[in-house]
Structures are given as structure tokens and as C-alpha cells.
Design a protein around this motif. Sequence first.
Motif, PDB file in Angstrom:
ATOM      1  N   UNK A  28       0.734  -1.309   0.102  1.00 56.77           N
ATOM      2  CA  UNK A  28       0.077   0.127  -0.007  1.00 56.77           C
ATOM      3  C   UNK A  28       0.853   1.255  -0.106  1.00 56.77           C
ATOM      4  N   UNK A  29       0.563   2.070  -0.938  1.00 58.72           N
ATOM      5  CA  UNK A  29       1.314   3.545  -0.727  1.00 58.72           C
ATOM      6  C   UNK A  29       0.504   4.858  -0.515  1.00 58.72           C
ATOM      7  N   UNK A  30      -0.807   4.560  -0.845  1.00 57.43           N
ATOM      8  CA  UNK A  30      -1.946   5.608  -0.505  1.00 57.43           C
ATOM      9  C   UNK A  30      -3.158   4.905   0.160  1.00 57.43           C
ATOM     10  N   UNK A  31      -3.713   5.726   0.926  1.00 53.76           N
ATOM     11  CA  UNK A  31      -5.250   5.167   1.393  1.00 53.76           C
ATOM     12  C   UNK A  31      -6.072   6.370   0.806  1.00 53.76           C
ATOM     13  N   UNK A  32      -7.282   5.789   0.202  1.00 61.16           N
ATOM     14  CA  UNK A  32      -8.221   7.098  -0.385  1.00 61.16           C
ATOM     15  C   UNK A  32      -9.392   6.748   0.667  1.00 61.16           C
ATOM     16  N   UNK A  33     -10.261   7.862   0.775  1.00 61.49           N
ATOM     17  CA  UNK A  33     -11.512   7.538   1.505  1.00 61.49           C
ATOM     18  C   UNK A  33     -12.559   8.078   0.498  1.00 61.49           C
ATOM     19  N   UNK A  38     -12.493   3.409   3.563  1.00 58.14           N
ATOM     20  CA  UNK A  38     -10.901   3.533   3.374  1.00 58.14           C
ATOM     21  C   UNK A  38     -10.410   2.445   2.485  1.00 58.14           C
ATOM     22  N   UNK A  39      -9.951   2.953   1.474  1.00 59.81           N
ATOM     23  CA  UNK A  39      -9.537   2.209   0.092  1.00 59.81           C
ATOM     24  C   UNK A  39      -7.914   2.346  -0.103  1.00 59.81           C
ATOM     25  N   UNK A  40      -7.364   0.991   0.360  1.00 58.96           N
ATOM     26  CA  UNK A  40      -5.891   1.028   0.042  1.00 58.96           C
ATOM     27  C   UNK A  40      -5.530   1.084  -1.218  1.00 58.96           C
ATOM     28  N   UNK A  41      -4.591   1.710  -1.675  1.00 54.31           N
ATOM     29  CA  UNK A  41      -3.895   1.689  -3.204  1.00 54.31           C
ATOM     30  C   UNK A  41      -2.587   1.056  -3.073  1.00 54.31           C
ATOM     31  N   UNK A  42      -2.334  -0.003  -3.582  1.00 55.85           N
ATOM     32  CA  UNK A  42      -1.148  -0.806  -3.700  1.00 55.85           C
ATOM     33  C   UNK A  42      -0.295  -0.423  -4.946  1.00 55.85           C
ATOM     34  N   UNK A  43       0.895  -0.383  -4.932  1.00 61.83           N
ATOM     35  CA  UNK A  43       1.733  -0.264  -6.071  1.00 61.83           C
ATOM     36  C   UNK A  43       1.702  -1.638  -6.609  1.00 61.83           C
TER      37      UNK A  43
END
Length: 70
Positions: A28-33, A38-43
Amino acid sequence: MTKVYASMAGNVWKIVVNPGDTVEEGQDVVILESMKMEIPIAAEEGGTVARIAVSEGDFVNEGDVLVELE
């Protein structure tokens, strides 16, 4: 250069990496809301964080670049 894109529209809740950090595929690099979730965004690939293109609190659209990896 590998780019990590937003998978949906939402607010940048938390940035969990810093420039120069080494990340692995699937990390995970960023977590969006979005919609109070909460939605984790992974590389999708590993690499070193070259640039963070957003700030916490920013609104992003699907497909926007969040992080660039070298």
C-alpha cells in the motif's frame, strides 16, 4: 518510471510512503477515502518512490497519478 493510479474517485486520506522509500509489489502506498470507506491503493510493481503527486486531503479522480516509482 512506474505510476500508481487512483482506482476510484475520493479524498487522499493518508500517504503511507515517502520519497526515497523502497516499495514492493502489492504494498500500500496511499489510502483513499470514498463514501466513508478507506480504500488502500497498492503499487503494482516494486521500486523506489520518486515522486508523490498528491497531498493528504486532495480530491482525486479515477485514473489520477498518485505516486511515481523508479
